[in-house]
Design a protein around this motif. Structure first.
Motif: not given
Length: 293
Positions: A246-249, A267-270, A289-291
């Protein structure tokens, strides 16, 4: 949604939150119904109608999930200690319930978990939590941060996500042997694919631990890499960090198109800042994290 329905859902969320916080306490029907300020004579049916299972079963599953994590990923506790923490007075009773739930004895699970059975067993618990517990996000929840680059050791998982638990287990064993503890070395997950790709074989994720020391693979498939530095949109998540979809989307579908920013080529990462079961599930913390360019 009407104000009355929002209030009703909020009262039910208080119940789940209280259960998460007090798994070691007596969670009888009278105590739990009082948290929601519902009549104990009707609360059982209300809870079952909302979540698809009884209060008693929900508590059992929540305790069993914590027990299974301790058996699979932690070696400090005996089966007897885990049984007591799960609310069972005798190891035999815990073993019977565990085998009925997972098709394995606790000792067998601790050595070689059957992750397919594990996922199936906790499907009802995840469905119940997702009924009301999924958080909605707003732009105020997102911050833009300049992050430093971090050298990491990487264990890749490629293939069926149902077997990810086995890779996590190997990763934990390797980093323990290497002395790379979560308290001193940051933990990252880099998503190389969608959470549910069309073909399970296309699923990919990198399990990473930050370290500046020379890396000894010790027979494991360990690579050296880097989490690049730069600007990132960061969304902090507290609780229910098993599912960070959900937070990634939200970052991809909601925040990014409205922000005027552009995503960078990584890529997206956490970063996982605290972990269940070392602390209650609702207190586990991760940052997504969204770069950005």
């Amino acid at each position: 949604m009407s104000a009355a329905l929002r209030n009703y859902h909020a009262r039910m969320r208080r119940v789940l939150d209280h259960i998460d916080r007090h798994l070691d306490d007596d969670l009888d029907l009278e105590t739990v119904s009082a948290i929601a300020a519902f009549s104990k004579f009707h609360f059982h049916r209300q809870f079952t109608a909302t979540f698809g299972m009884s209060v008693h079963r929900y508590v059992q599953l929540a305790r069993m999930k914590r027990a299974s994590y301790r058996l699979a990923y932690r070696d400090a506790q005996s089966v007897t200690e885990v049984a007591m923490d799960a609310g069972y007075e005798a190891p035999d009773a815990f073993a019977r319930a565990f085998r009925q739930r997972f098709g394995q004895s606790p000792s067998s699970f601790s050595k070689a978990p059957d992750w397919g059975s594990w996922l199936a067993a906790f499907g009802p618990l995840d469905n119940a939590r997702n009924t009301l517990m999924l958080r909605t996000f707003t732009p105020d929840d997102v911050t833009i941060r300049d992050v430093p680059s971090t050298r990491v050791a990487i264990m890749e998982h490629r293939g069926d996500p149902a077997t990810l638990g086995a890779t996590i287990r190997r990763f934990i064993e390797w980093r323990k042997a290497a002395g790379l503890r979560p308290s001193t070395n940051p933990t990252f997950t880099v998503w190389r694919s969608d959470r549910r790709p069309v073909s399970p074989a296309d699923y990919g994720v990198d399990l990473c631990v930050g370290t500046d020391q020379p890396i000894a693979a010790n027979g494991k498939q360990i690579k050296v890499g880097e989490i690049p530095g730069g600007r990132c949109a960061v969304l902090r998540v507290v609780g229910n960090t098993d599912n960070l979809e959900p937070p990634a989307l939200y970052l991809y579908r909601g925040w990014l198109p409205a922000s005027g920013e552009e995503a960078r080529d990584f890529p997206l990462y956490c970063q996982r800042l605290s972990f269940f079961p070392e602390m209650p599930e609702h207190e586990a913390v991760a940052e997504v994290f969204l770069p950005l360019k």
